[in-house]
Design a protein around this motif. Structure first.
Motif, PDB file in Angstrom:
ATOM      1  N   GLU A 106      25.585  43.868  40.921  1.00 29.30           N
ATOM      2  CA  GLU A 106      24.078  44.287  41.563  1.00 29.30           C
ATOM      3  C   GLU A 106      24.822  45.880  40.878  1.00 29.30           C
ATOM      4  O   GLU A 106      24.178  46.823  40.923  1.00 29.30           O
TER       5      GLU A 106
ATOM      6  N   LEU B  37      25.007  31.500  46.157  1.00 22.94           N
ATOM      7  CA  LEU B  37      26.109  31.784  45.229  1.00 22.94           C
ATOM      8  C   LEU B  37      27.502  30.873  45.987  1.00 22.94           C
ATOM      9  O   LEU B  37      27.689  30.177  45.637  1.00 22.94           O
TER      10      LEU B  37
ATOM     11  N   SER C 224      31.791  34.895  46.101  1.00 25.97           N
ATOM     12  CA  SER C 224      30.375  34.037  45.851  1.00 25.97           C
ATOM     13  C   SER C 224      30.057  36.112  46.151  1.00 25.97           C
ATOM     14  O   SER C 224      29.218  36.886  45.674  1.00 25.97           O
TER      15      SER C 224
ATOM     16  N   ARG D  34      15.158  39.493  41.403  1.00 22.54           N
ATOM     17  CA  ARG D  34      15.262  40.811  41.686  1.00 22.54           C
ATOM     18  C   ARG D  34      14.518  41.532  42.056  1.00 22.54           C
ATOM     19  O   ARG D  34      13.196  41.973  42.794  1.00 22.54           O
TER      20      ARG D  34
ATOM     21  N   THR E 258      28.617  35.894  34.540  1.00 20.54           N
ATOM     22  CA  THR E 258      28.153  36.659  35.271  1.00 20.54           C
ATOM     23  C   THR E 258      27.611  37.748  34.532  1.00 20.54           C
ATOM     24  O   THR E 258      26.446  37.936  34.336  1.00 20.54           O
TER      25      THR E 258
ATOM     26  N   LYS F   3      18.844  40.689  48.696  1.00 19.25           N
ATOM     27  CA  LYS F   3      20.120  39.993  48.382  1.00 19.25           C
ATOM     28  C   LYS F   3      20.667  39.111  48.870  1.00 19.25           C
ATOM     29  O   LYS F   3      21.992  38.160  48.526  1.00 19.25           O
TER      30      LYS F   3
ATOM     31  N   TYR G 287      19.542  37.194  36.945  1.00 21.06           N
ATOM     32  CA  TYR G 287      19.894  38.219  38.719  1.00 21.06           C
ATOM     33  C   TYR G 287      18.636  39.056  38.468  1.00 21.06           C
ATOM     34  O   TYR G 287      17.748  39.710  39.463  1.00 21.06           O
TER      35      TYR G 287
ATOM     36  N   HIS H 278      20.133  35.890  47.115  1.00 19.13           N
ATOM     37  CA  HIS H 278      20.988  35.091  46.171  1.00 19.13           C
ATOM     38  C   HIS H 278      22.764  35.568  47.034  1.00 19.13           C
ATOM     39  O   HIS H 278      23.529  34.346  46.080  1.00 19.13           O
ATOM     40  N   VAL H 279      23.118  35.676  48.147  1.00 22.04           N
ATOM     41  CA  VAL H 279      24.849  35.423  48.034  1.00 22.04           C
ATOM     42  C   VAL H 279      24.716  34.172  48.040  1.00 22.04           C
ATOM     43  O   VAL H 279      25.779  33.449  48.630  1.00 22.04           O
TER      44      VAL H 279
ATOM     45  N   THR I 175      31.204  37.806  42.637  1.00 23.78           N
ATOM     46  CA  THR I 175      29.240  37.666  42.496  1.00 23.78           C
ATOM     47  C   THR I 175      28.752  38.625  42.530  1.00 23.78           C
ATOM     48  O   THR I 175      28.236  39.371  41.318  1.00 23.78           O
ATOM     49  N   HIS I 176      27.963  38.939  43.387  1.00 19.10           N
ATOM     50  CA  HIS I 176      27.013  39.491  44.083  1.00 19.10           C
ATOM     51  C   HIS I 176      26.903  40.992  43.214  1.00 19.10           C
ATOM     52  O   HIS I 176      26.740  41.514  43.114  1.00 19.10           O
TER      53      HIS I 176
END
Length: 870
Positions: free
Chosen positions: A859, A787, A851, A774, A763, A780, A770, A783-784, A854-855
Motif C-alpha cells: 500500500e 495473502l 499478511s 488495484r 514484495t 484491499k 499489485y 488482497h489481504v 506485506t499488504h
C-alpha cells in the motif's frame, strides 16, 4: 607525452574505486538490510557459541545437583586427622595455614571427640555456629565455656546449667546450657538441620543390633551429642579427636575444574599436615566420587550436543544466506550497473562482504553476549569452565568467516545470474534426499535393535543417534515433500481461476514462486518437527519416569510407620494404611511373590490409580474366615497359579477378580504382586515380616502427621517420587532434550526471519502487479485475504508436516528410549499437546502478521515511481 585531456588510471585496480572504498558504510543508508544482516549474525553467533558454552556447564550442573542432595561437607575439599586432644589447637591452626598456603580459601573446622559419662558414651562437637541451629532451652547469654547438653540426656543424668559433670576418665565438663535433642528416639522421624547432616550417624539413633553397634568405631556411633568449645573437646575426650578442615567453595561460582584443582590442593595440604605433625591425615572425602560422576555426566552427553550444535550452525548459515539474498535484492540496480561495466563475480562478492562486514561484526558481538546470557539464564548451570567464553567467541568468529564467505558467493552469483542466467542441469532432478532418508532409516534400525538409552556409572545416557536420526530423517522427508510440492505447483496454478479472486491471486503467486514456497514450507516444518520431537521425547521420558515411580511408590507420600497394632485402624480421611509383605510370600510351586494389603474404602482416595485399576479395587471386599479372598494379580506371566498365597505358616486361599500389568506399590518388576483387603491379613503369622505404610497426599500430609502422633504411631521414613525423579543420573537426559528444544526455537526464529526476507524480496518484485491489480478493481480486503490464504497454505502446511514428521520420528524409536526397562510400566507414546497448541498459535500469529505487513508495504508503494523504475 600524455595529453592534458587524458586522466591517469587509478592505481590499485577496480577494488580501489568508490563502489568498494565506500562499501563498508553503504548499508547505513539501508537500515532494513543493515538490521537483517545484524539479526542473521546474532542468530549465527548464538548457534555457534551456545554449544561450547552449554557443554562446559554440564559437569558443574551435575556437581551442583549432587551437592544439593547431600550433606554440605561432602562436596567440599577437606582433610581429616586423628589428633590427641593436647595438640588440637596447634594442629587446627597449622592445618588452616597449610590450606591457605595451597591456594585454598580459609577452611572452617569441626572437632569431634568421644567420652563416657556414667554408663553412656557421648560425643563432643565443636563447630562455629552450632548453637544457632538448635533450640536452646536455657539462656545463651553468660553461658560461658563448657558444653551444651541435649535435654533427653541431661534429664537422664540430672545435669543442670553451671554444674560440672565428671566423665569416667575423671575429666570435668561444665554444663553451659541445655538444648532440645535433635533426634530423641529411633522410632521417630528425625528432623535434623542440614547444618548437622555430616554427623547424622553420630546424632540420629537407629534400631541397630548390638553386634552392628559394636562393629562401629566409637567416634562414629550414635550417642548424645554435646556442643562444646575447643578446650572442652580437648580436655574431656578419652581418645584422639577427629579434626576436619573444609574449604568453603561455592558451587554457584566454582566450576567443576575448580573443584578438581581444589581437591588436588587439599590432598597436598593433607600430606603437608601429616608430615608436620606426624599424624595420619585423610583427604578422601566424597568429593572425588562426585566429581567423577560429574565428569561422566558431561562426557555422556557431549556426543549428543555435537550433532545438535552442528545442525544449529547449518540452519543459522541458511539464515545468513537468506540475508545475503536480501542484500542482493536491495542492491540489484547497482549490481546491474557494475556488471554492465564489466565487473566480475569475484569483485562483486568482495563488495558484498565489505558492505555486510560491519553489521555482521556488530551482530556477532551481540549474539556472543546473548549466548552467554542465555546459557547462564536457562542452561543447567550459570558457571563456565575457564577459557570457555574465549573459545565460544573464537568459534563464533570462525563461523562468521564462513557466513561472510557464503554472502560473498551469493554476491558474486547475483551478478552472474543477472548477466547470463543459469541453465537447469540434471543434478536438480536427482532425488538425493533419498540418500539422507536411507541413512536415517539405518540409524532408526540401529536404535531399535539396540538401546537408545544406557546407564554408565549411574548416568543415564541417550545415544547420539537419537538426536541425529530425527534431524536427518525429518530433513530428508521434508525435502522430498518440497520436491513433490514443486512438481505439483504448476498444476495448482492451472486451477486458480476456479477459486475466486483471492484464491486466484494466492494460487498464482504460489505457482510462480516454487523456490520460495518450498523454502518456506521446509523452513516452517523443520523447527516444528524438531520442537515436536524434542518435546515428545522429553514428555515421554518424563511421563515414563513419573509413571514408573508413581507405580513404584504408590502415592504422593509414603510413610513407613511403627506402632500400628490394629489391622485396619481409622485414618480419619487423612490417608490410607497399607500392609506390605515383601520377602516371605509364596505362590503355589514356591514361587516368590509380593503381597499388598489395602483398605478398599480409602485406597482409591490417595493411591495413583487409573480407571481400570479403580474398577479392580472396587471388586475387593471382605469375606468370612476360610473363604476365598478376592485378589488382584499384578505383573504375573500368563498361566501363573494364584489359587493361594503363603506367608510363613499362613496360607490364604485366593479368588483372582482382576489382573493388571502394573499397580501402585509394585516395587519389584521381577515378581508377581497380590493385592488383597487388609482384613484378610488379620490372622497372618505374627512372626511374618510386615511393613506398615501410611499413604497420603500433599494436601493431607500435615494432618496425617498430627493424627499419627495422636494415635501413637512413629514415622520411620518418608518417600516421595521427587526423591528418585530428581536423581542426578536422570538429569543429563532432561538437559540434552531441553537443548534440542532450544535448537528448535532457534530454527523457528530462523524460519520467521526467512519468511520476512522472502516476503520483503517478493514484495519489491511484485509491487507492479499489485498496483495494476488495484487499478483493475481488486479491493484491499481481497488482497489481504489472498495473502492470508497463500500463507496458510504454505506456513500451515509446513506446521502440519513438521509436527507430524516429528511425532512420527519419536513413534519409530520410542520403545528403545525406555530409561529403566526392568521397572514397569514400559515407555509410552505421549503427544505434547501443549507444544502442538503453542506452535499452532505462533504459526497463526505469524501468518496474520506477515499478511498484514506485506499488504501495508504494498500500500505504501507509489505507483508512478514504481512504474517508472520498472
Amino acid at each position: 607525452m600524455m595529453s592534458t585531456h587524458e586522466r591517469p588510471q587509478a592505481r590499485g585496480g577496480v577494488l580501489s574505486t568508490s563502489p568498494w572504498t565506500r562499501a563498508p558504510l553503504l548499508l547505513l543508508r539501508r537500515p532494513s538490510v543493515f538490521l537483517a544482516i545484524v539479526g542473521a549474525a546474532v542468530v549465527l553467533a548464538i548457534a555457534a557459541a551456545s554449544g561450547v558454552l552449554f557443554l562446559s556447564t554440564l559437569g558443574t550442573a551435575s556437581l551442583q545437583a549432587q551437592a544439593a542432595a547431600d550433606c554440605p561437607e561432602s562436596s567440599l575439599p577437606s582433610a581429616t586427622a586423628s589428633i590427641p586432644g593436647s595438640q588440637l589447637a596447634g594442629v587446627r591452626a597449622g592445618g588452616t595455614a597449610r590450606f591457605r598456603s595451597q591456594g585454598l580459601p580459609t577452611p572452617y573446622t569441626a572437632e569431634v571427640g568421644s567420652s563416657r559419662i556414667q554408663d553412656s558414651s557421648v560425643h563432643l562437637l565443636n563447630r562455629k555456629g552450632a548453637l544457632e541451629h538448635v533450640r536452646t532451652l536455657t539462656p545463651v547469654a553468660g553461658a560461658g565455656a563448657g558444653a551444651w547438653f541435649p535435654d533427653v540426656f541431661a534429664n537422664k543424668i540430672g545435669a543442670r546449667p553451671g554444674e560440672l559433670v565428671p566423665t569416667v576418665s575423671g575429666a570435668k565438663i561444665r554444663v553451659a546450657g541445655i538444648y532440645q535433642d535433635l533426634a530423641p528416639s529411633p522410632f521417630k522421624l528425625a528432623n535434623l538441620p542440614r547444618f548437622f547432616c555430616t554427623w547424622k550417624a553420630q546424632i540420629v539413633p537407629t534400631a541397630a543390633s548390638d553386634q552392628a553397634i559394636a562393629a562401629t568405631p566409637i567416634n562414629y556411633r550414635q550417642a548424645p551429642m554435646l556442643l562444646a568449645d575447643e578446650a572442652t573437646v580437648a580436655s574431656a575426650s578419652d581418645g584422639p579427636v577427629l579434626l576436619s578442615w573444609y574449604a568453603p567453595l561455592s558451587t554457584t561460582v566454582t566450576p567443576l575444574s575448580g573443584y578438581d584443582k581444589a581437591q588436588a590442593e587439599a590432598q597436598q595440604a593433607a600430606g603437608l599436615i601429616g608430615a608436620q605433625y606426624g599424624a595420619v591425615v585423610d583427604a578422601g572425602s566424597k568429593l572425588p566420587i562426585k566429581t567423577e560422576i560429574a565428569h561422566h555426566a558431561r562426557n555422556g552427553v557431549s556426543g549428543s550436543v555435537l550433532p545438535i550444535d552442528i545442525a544449529g550452525i547449518v540452519v543459522a548459515l541458511m539464515l545468513i544466506g537468506g540475508a545475503g539474498v536480501f542484500w542482493a535484492t536491495h542492491r540489484s540496480r547497482e549490481v546491474r550497473l557494475l556488471v554492465a561495466h564489466g565487473v566480475g563475480p569475484v569483485a562483486l562478492g568482495f563488495k558484498a562482504v565489505l558492505e555486510t562486514l560491519l553489521p555482521a561484526l556488530i551482530g556477532t558481538t551481540g549474539g556472543y553476549f546473548a549466548a552467554l546470557g542465555l546459557v547462564r539464564a536457562v542452561g543447567p548451570a550459570a558457571v563456565f569452565e575457564p577459557g570457555t567464553p574465549l573459545l565460544g567467541f573464537l568459534v563464533a568468529v570462525g563461523v562468521l568467516v564462513g557466513g561472510l564467505a557464503l554472502i560473498g558467493v551469493i554476491g558474486g552469483l547475483s551478478g552472474r545470474e543477472r548477466a547470463i542466467g543459469s541453465a537447469r542441469s540434471w543434478p536438480r532432478f536427482v532425488p538425493w534426499e533419498l540418500g539422507l532418508l536411507a541413512v536415517a532409516a539405518w540409524m532408526g534400525i540401529l536404535i531399535r535393535s539396540g538401546s537408545g538409552v544406557t546407564v554408565d556409572h549411574t548416568i543415564v545416557r541417550v545415544s547420539p543417534l537419537a538426536f541425529v536420526f530425527p534431524i536427518l530423517g525429518s530433513t530428508a522427508v521434508l525435502l522430498l515433500a518440497g520436491r513433490l510440492i514443486a512438481w505439483l505447483l504448476p498444476k495448482i496454478g492451472r486451477i486458480a481461476h476456479r477459486r475466486g479472486v483471492a484464491g486466484y491471486f494466492a494460487l498464482r503467486r504460489l505457482a510462480g514462486s516454487r523456490a520460495v514456497v518450498v523454502g518456506l514450507i521446509v523452513g516452517t516444518a523443520l523447527p516444528c518437527c524438531l520442537l515436536t520431537y524434542g518435546s515428545t521425547v522429553t514428555n515421554g521420558v518424563s511421563h515414563e519416569v513419573d509413571a514408573k515411580y508413581r507405580t513404584n511408590l504408590g502415592a504422593e507420600h509414603v510413610l513407613s510407620v511403627y506402632g500400628v497394632h490394629d489391622s485396619n485402624p481409622a485414618t480419619g480421611g487423612r490417608g490410607t494404611l497399607v500392609a506390605v509383605f515383601q520377602a516371605e510370600p509364596r505362590l503355589p510351586g514356591n514361587h516368590e511373590a509380593y503381597v499388598l494389603g489395602i483398605d478398599p474404602k480409602t485406597f482409591a482416595d490417595f493411591a495413583f490409580l487409573d480407571s481400570g485399576q479403580r474398577a479392580a479395587v472396587a471388586k475387593l471386599h471382605g469375606v468370612p474366615a476360610g473363604a476365598d479372598v478376592p485378589a488382584i494379580l499384578v505383573n504375573a506371566p500368563a498361566g501363573t497359579d494364584a489359587s493361594n498365597v503363603s506367608i510363613r505358616r499362613t496360607t490364604i486361599p485366593l479368588d483372582v477378580v482382576a489382573r493388571s500389568a502394573v499397580f501402585p506399590g509394585l516395587r519389584n518388576g521381577s515378581r508377581p504382586m497380590i493385592v488383597v483387603p487388609t482384613s484378610a491379613l488379620v490372622s497372618v503369622d505374627p512372626d511374618a515380616d510386615r511393613l506398615n505404610q501410611w499413604w497420603t497426599s500433599d494436601k493431607e500430609l500435615g494432618s496425617a502427621y498430627a493424627l499419627m502422633q495422636q494415635e501413637g504411631f512413629s514415622v520411620l521414613t518418608e518417600l516421595t517420587s521427587d526423591v528418585v525423579i530428581g536423581t542426578t543420573g536422570l538429569l543429563p537426559v532432561t538437559w540434552i532434550f531441553g537443548y534440542l528444544r532450544a535448537l528448535a526455537v532457534l530454527i523457528g526464529v530462523v524460519a520467521i526471519a526467512g519468511l520476512i526476507f522472502a516476503l520483503a524480496a517478493r514484495t519489491r518484485r511484485r509491487t507492479v502487479s499489485y498496483v495494476l491489480s488495484r487499478r483493475m478493481g481488486m479491493s484491499k480486503l481481497t488482497h489481504v485475504r489472498s495473502l492470508v490464504l497463500e500463507l496458510v497454505l504454505v506456513v500451515g502446511f509446513g506446521w502440519l508436516a513438521g509436527s507430524g514428521v516429528g511425532a512420527a520420528a519419536f513413534g519409530v524409536i520410542y520403545r528403545a528410549l525406555d530409561v529403566y526397562p526392568a521397572l514397569p510400566p514400559p515407555m509410552s507414546f505421549v503427544l505434547p499437546a501443549a507444544t502442538l497448541a503453542l506452535t499452532a498459535l505462533v504459526t497463526a500469529a505469524v501468518v496474520l502478521a506477515a499478511s498484514l505487513a506485506t499488504h501495508a508495504l504494498a500500500e505504501r508503494a507509489k505507483p508512478a515511481e514504481i512504474l517508472r523504475l520498472e
